[in-house]
Motif scaffolding. Structure first.
Motif, PDB file in Angstrom:
ATOM      1  N   PHE A  57      28.580  23.817 -53.710  1.00 39.29           N
ATOM      2  CA  PHE A  57      29.519  22.722 -53.509  1.00 39.29           C
ATOM      3  C   PHE A  57      30.338  22.482 -54.777  1.00 39.29           C
ATOM      4  N   GLN A  58      29.686  22.507 -55.933  1.00 42.31           N
ATOM      5  CA  GLN A  58      30.382  22.298 -57.202  1.00 42.31           C
ATOM      6  C   GLN A  58      31.351  23.433 -57.510  1.00 42.31           C
ATOM      7  N   GLN A  59      31.049  24.621 -56.994  1.00 40.33           N
ATOM      8  CA  GLN A  59      31.937  25.764 -57.199  1.00 40.33           C
ATOM      9  C   GLN A  59      32.995  25.861 -56.091  1.00 40.33           C
ATOM     10  N   HIS A  60      33.059  24.844 -55.258  1.00 42.56           N
ATOM     11  CA  HIS A  60      34.018  24.750 -54.149  1.00 42.56           C
ATOM     12  C   HIS A  60      33.846  25.866 -53.127  1.00 42.56           C
ATOM     13  N   ASP A  61      32.633  26.383 -53.010  1.00 43.41           N
ATOM     14  CA  ASP A  61      32.314  27.359 -51.963  1.00 43.41           C
ATOM     15  C   ASP A  61      31.688  26.571 -50.810  1.00 43.41           C
ATOM     16  N   PHE A  62      32.543  25.903 -50.042  1.00 45.02           N
ATOM     17  CA  PHE A  62      32.084  24.964 -49.031  1.00 45.02           C
ATOM     18  C   PHE A  62      31.394  25.641 -47.853  1.00 45.02           C
ATOM     19  N   GLU A  63      31.802  26.848 -47.522  1.00 47.42           N
ATOM     20  CA  GLU A  63      31.147  27.568 -46.429  1.00 47.42           C
ATOM     21  C   GLU A  63      29.694  27.882 -46.783  1.00 47.42           C
ATOM     22  N   LYS A  64      29.476  28.330 -48.010  1.00 47.12           N
ATOM     23  CA  LYS A  64      28.115  28.636 -48.455  1.00 47.12           C
ATOM     24  C   LYS A  64      27.281  27.356 -48.510  1.00 47.12           C
ATOM     25  N   ALA A  65      27.877  26.284 -49.012  1.00 46.86           N
ATOM     26  CA  ALA A  65      27.170  25.001 -49.075  1.00 46.86           C
ATOM     27  C   ALA A  65      26.779  24.548 -47.672  1.00 46.86           C
ATOM     28  N   GLN A  66      27.687  24.711 -46.715  1.00 47.49           N
ATOM     29  CA  GLN A  66      27.403  24.328 -45.328  1.00 47.49           C
ATOM     30  C   GLN A  66      26.251  25.157 -44.766  1.00 47.49           C
ATOM     31  N   ARG A  67      26.259  26.466 -45.031  1.00 51.23           N
ATOM     32  CA  ARG A  67      25.174  27.345 -44.558  1.00 51.23           C
ATOM     33  C   ARG A  67      23.840  26.941 -45.169  1.00 51.23           C
ATOM     34  N   LEU A  68      23.846  26.654 -46.465  1.00 56.86           N
ATOM     35  CA  LEU A  68      22.604  26.287 -47.144  1.00 56.86           C
ATOM     36  C   LEU A  68      22.076  24.937 -46.656  1.00 56.86           C
ATOM     37  N   LEU A  69      22.966  24.010 -46.374  1.00 59.62           N
ATOM     38  CA  LEU A  69      22.522  22.716 -45.846  1.00 59.62           C
ATOM     39  C   LEU A  69      22.030  22.859 -44.404  1.00 59.62           C
ATOM     40  N   ALA A  70      22.643  23.763 -43.648  1.00 64.15           N
ATOM     41  CA  ALA A  70      22.203  24.004 -42.279  1.00 64.15           C
ATOM     42  C   ALA A  70      20.824  24.652 -42.241  1.00 64.15           C
ATOM     43  N   ASP A  71      20.419  25.260 -43.350  1.00 63.33           N
ATOM     44  CA  ASP A  71      19.097  25.877 -43.447  1.00 63.33           C
ATOM     45  C   ASP A  71      17.986  24.821 -43.425  1.00 63.33           C
ATOM     46  N   ILE A  72      18.348  23.586 -43.722  1.00 61.34           N
ATOM     47  CA  ILE A  72      17.380  22.479 -43.735  1.00 61.34           C
ATOM     48  C   ILE A  72      17.322  21.899 -42.324  1.00 61.34           C
ATOM     49  N   LYS A  73      16.221  22.127 -41.652  1.00 64.08           N
ATOM     50  CA  LYS A  73      16.099  21.695 -40.249  1.00 64.08           C
ATOM     51  C   LYS A  73      15.692  20.232 -40.108  1.00 64.08           C
ATOM     52  N   LYS A  74      14.883  19.734 -41.021  1.00 61.58           N
ATOM     53  CA  LYS A  74      14.394  18.355 -40.964  1.00 61.58           C
ATOM     54  C   LYS A  74      14.715  17.641 -42.277  1.00 61.58           C
ATOM     55  N   PRO A  75      15.940  17.142 -42.438  1.00 60.73           N
ATOM     56  CA  PRO A  75      16.299  16.489 -43.701  1.00 60.73           C
ATOM     57  C   PRO A  75      15.467  15.240 -44.000  1.00 60.73           C
ATOM     58  N   GLU A  76      14.882  14.644 -42.964  1.00 60.21           N
ATOM     59  CA  GLU A  76      14.059  13.449 -43.202  1.00 60.21           C
ATOM     60  C   GLU A  76      12.797  13.777 -43.985  1.00 60.21           C
ATOM     61  N   TYR A  77      12.401  15.041 -44.076  1.00 60.73           N
ATOM     62  CA  TYR A  77      11.232  15.444 -44.859  1.00 60.73           C
ATOM     63  C   TYR A  77      11.550  15.626 -46.340  1.00 60.73           C
ATOM     64  N   LEU A  78      12.825  15.699 -46.690  1.00 59.95           N
ATOM     65  CA  LEU A  78      13.208  15.895 -48.086  1.00 59.95           C
ATOM     66  C   LEU A  78      12.813  14.691 -48.933  1.00 59.95           C
ATOM     67  N   ARG A  79      12.569  14.966 -50.217  1.00 63.03           N
ATOM     68  CA  ARG A  79      12.330  13.859 -51.145  1.00 63.03           C
ATOM     69  C   ARG A  79      13.596  13.004 -51.210  1.00 63.03           C
ATOM     70  N   LYS A  81      15.239  11.905 -53.692  1.00 64.43           N
ATOM     71  CA  LYS A  81      16.207  12.367 -54.684  1.00 64.43           C
ATOM     72  C   LYS A  81      16.875  13.672 -54.275  1.00 64.43           C
ATOM     73  N   ARG A  82      16.384  14.308 -53.258  1.00 64.86           N
ATOM     74  CA  ARG A  82      17.062  15.475 -52.678  1.00 64.86           C
ATOM     75  C   ARG A  82      17.869  15.048 -51.462  1.00 64.86           C
ATOM     76  N   ARG A  83      17.319  14.125 -50.700  1.00 60.63           N
ATOM     77  CA  ARG A  83      17.975  13.682 -49.465  1.00 60.63           C
ATOM     78  C   ARG A  83      19.311  13.026 -49.766  1.00 60.63           C
ATOM     79  N   ASN A  84      19.390  12.273 -50.864  1.00 56.87           N
ATOM     80  CA  ASN A  84      20.646  11.597 -51.173  1.00 56.87           C
ATOM     81  C   ASN A  84      21.780  12.610 -51.384  1.00 56.87           C
ATOM     82  N   TYR A  85      21.489  13.706 -52.081  1.00 57.28           N
ATOM     83  CA  TYR A  85      22.526  14.715 -52.304  1.00 57.28           C
ATOM     84  C   TYR A  85      22.796  15.519 -51.032  1.00 57.28           C
ATOM     85  N   TYR A  86      21.774  15.714 -50.220  1.00 55.52           N
ATOM     86  CA  TYR A  86      21.961  16.373 -48.926  1.00 55.52           C
ATOM     87  C   TYR A  86      22.958  15.573 -48.085  1.00 55.52           C
TER      88      TYR A  86
END
Length: 173
Positions: A57-79, A81-86
């Motif tokens: 995301f910081q490198q403006h590679d939004f497609e890759k960021a979207q793919r990596l975020l889509a890899d997270i199936k249950k965001p409610e399980y994240l800590r 301090k991770r969930r806020n950035y998710y």
């Protein structure tokens, strides 16, 4: 800091190593391997790929960021301090895609989570105000701006807040 596919490969390799360690009767190694596998599984749910997505995301590679975020199936399980950035990144990506409802939902969730700096929280509130300005819900815009003004913000964010406030029609006061 691994994707799900990489974690599976590492777990399979660890499983093979575990089988060999059991066969060779090296039980201290068995305990270490089981602990490592447990950590890998735990970190998959609690950490996810948020760090990798934030780098993209910081490198403006939004497609890759979207793919990596889509890899997270249950965001409610994240800590937290991770969930806020998710949620923050998901909201920004939805905003870029023009999906204002999804963006608002993600920013709403992010606004309830802890951030390190008050300025980060203010950025989220500014995004929420901007979305509601687009929806012409001026009452909510004022509410978000009022909360953002109470936070310690940089001069850049303060200017954005003033600009949004100036865009509210005067007859809506």
């Amino acid at each position: 800091m691994m994707t799900t596919k990489v974690r599976i490969v590492v777990l399979l390799l660890a499983l093979l190593l575990l089988i060999y360690a059991i066969y060779a009767h090296v039980y201290q190694s068995v305990a270490l391997i089981i602990g490592g596998m447990g950590y890998l599984i735990w970190s998959h749910f609690r950490e996810g790929t948020v760090f990798l997505a934030s780098q993209a995301f910081q490198q403006h590679d939004f497609e890759k960021a979207q793919r990596l975020l889509a890899d997270i199936k249950k965001p409610e399980y994240l800590r937290k301090k991770r969930r806020n950035y998710y949620e923050f990144m998901s909201g920004n990506l939805a905003l870029k895609a023009g999906d204002y409802d999804a963006a608002e939902r993600h920013f709403q969730i992010a606004s309830r989570l802890p951030f390190r700096r008050p300025n980060d929280k203010a950025i989220i509130l500014v995004n929420l105000a901007n979305i509601n300005l687009h929806k012409k819900d001026y009452e909510r815009v004022r509410a978000y701006i009022a909360v953002a003004r109470k936070l310690e913000v940089t001069s850049r964010i303060a200017q954005i807040i003033n600009k949004i406030e100036n865009e509210i029609p005067k007859d809506q006061s």
